[in-house]
Design an enzyme around this catalytic site. Structure first.
Site, mmCIF file in Angstrom:
data_model
loop_
_atom_site.group_PDB
_atom_site.id
_atom_site.type_symbol
_atom_site.label_atom_id
_atom_site.label_comp_id
_atom_site.label_asym_id
_atom_site.label_seq_id
_atom_site.Cartn_x
_atom_site.Cartn_y
_atom_site.Cartn_z
ATOM 1 N N GLY A 46 0.685 -1.205 0.066
ATOM 2 C CA GLY A 46 0.015 0.139 0.074
ATOM 3 C C GLY A 46 0.886 1.302 0.238
ATOM 4 C CD GLN A 51 3.527 5.887 2.714
ATOM 5 O OE1 GLN A 51 2.372 5.244 2.110
ATOM 6 N NE2 GLN A 51 4.439 4.980 3.301
ATOM 7 C CG LEU A 96 6.922 1.060 1.823
ATOM 8 C CD1 LEU A 96 6.385 1.282 0.473
ATOM 9 C CD2 LEU A 96 8.227 0.250 1.741
ATOM 10 C CG HIS A 137 -0.651 1.382 7.303
ATOM 11 N ND1 HIS A 137 0.385 0.957 8.153
ATOM 12 C CD2 HIS A 137 -0.070 2.199 6.493
ATOM 13 C CE1 HIS A 137 1.402 1.401 8.118
ATOM 14 N NE2 HIS A 137 1.199 2.207 6.959
ATOM 15 C CD GLU A 138 -1.074 2.549 2.753
ATOM 16 O OE1 GLU A 138 -0.674 3.704 2.555
ATOM 17 O OE2 GLU A 138 -0.418 1.405 2.955
ATOM 18 C CG HIS A 141 0.228 6.884 5.397
ATOM 19 N ND1 HIS A 141 1.403 7.465 6.177
ATOM 20 C CD2 HIS A 141 0.368 5.600 5.312
ATOM 21 C CE1 HIS A 141 2.235 6.343 6.294
ATOM 22 N NE2 HIS A 141 1.587 5.139 5.762
HETATM 23 ZN ZN ZN Z 1 2.622 3.653 5.860
#
Ligand code: ZN
Length: 167
Positions: A46, A51, A96, A137-138, A141
């Site tokens: 993902g 990011q 990441l 999780h995404e 962000h």
């Molecule tokens: Zn992440």
């Protein structure tokens, strides 16, 4: 398509609330293609636009339930979690943007996400298990929330263990 640089903590963009996408244009399609390529190369399951230093509400997810399955890919614009299960579960996550760290995070077992595809068409996705975890999780962000904010336990895994973990 191009590989973009993945930013890591403590980069400010990771802590900002990302902007809603209002233009479903060519640049958006390019961003999504680049994010998919960047995620695959990392490799990860993902990626959220912040990011790659773009403060826009865009996420991509690619995951196969079983190793032998062909992975399912998603690109969701302005995603919102509209329904969550009563049940939650603990699982180990990495990111990441936070190299060499993993943590145990409690997430809803199932969630329903609504948003738009790259053409601007509304989409609704029902997810459960790991896929539900990746989406949560995404989406976090996009609000500047990192898994380390939610983790009950954080540690540095040995290198060989890292390869097994998502994101
Ligand atoms: Zn992440």
């Amino acid at each position: 398509m191009a590989i973009r640089e993945i930013v890591t903590i403590p980069e400010d963009v990771l802590r900002r609330k990302a902007h809603k996408v209002t233009n479903f244009d060519k640049d958006l399609v390019t961003l999504i293609d680049d994010m998919l390529e960047t995620m695959r190369q990392a490799p990860g399951v993902g990626l959220a636009a912040p990011q790659v230093a773009i403060s826009q509400r865009v996420i991509v997810v690619e995951y196969a339930e079983e190793k032998e399955d062909r992975p399912k890919s998603f690109a969701v614009i302005n995603p919102e979690i509209i329904k969550t299960s009563a049940e939650t579960e603990l699982g180990v996550e990495g990111c990441l943007s936070i190299p060499n760290m993993v943590g145990e995070v409690e997430r809803f077992t199932s969630v329903v996400i609504k948003g738009f595809n790259k053409m601007g068409k509304p989409v609704k996705i029902k997810t459960t298990g790991w896929l539900a975890r990746i989406f949560q999780h995404e989406v976090d962000h996009l609000d500047g929330i990192l898994f380390t904010d939610r983790a009950t336990r954080i540690w540095q895994p040995p290198q060989e263990e890292m390869a097994e973990l998502p994101e």
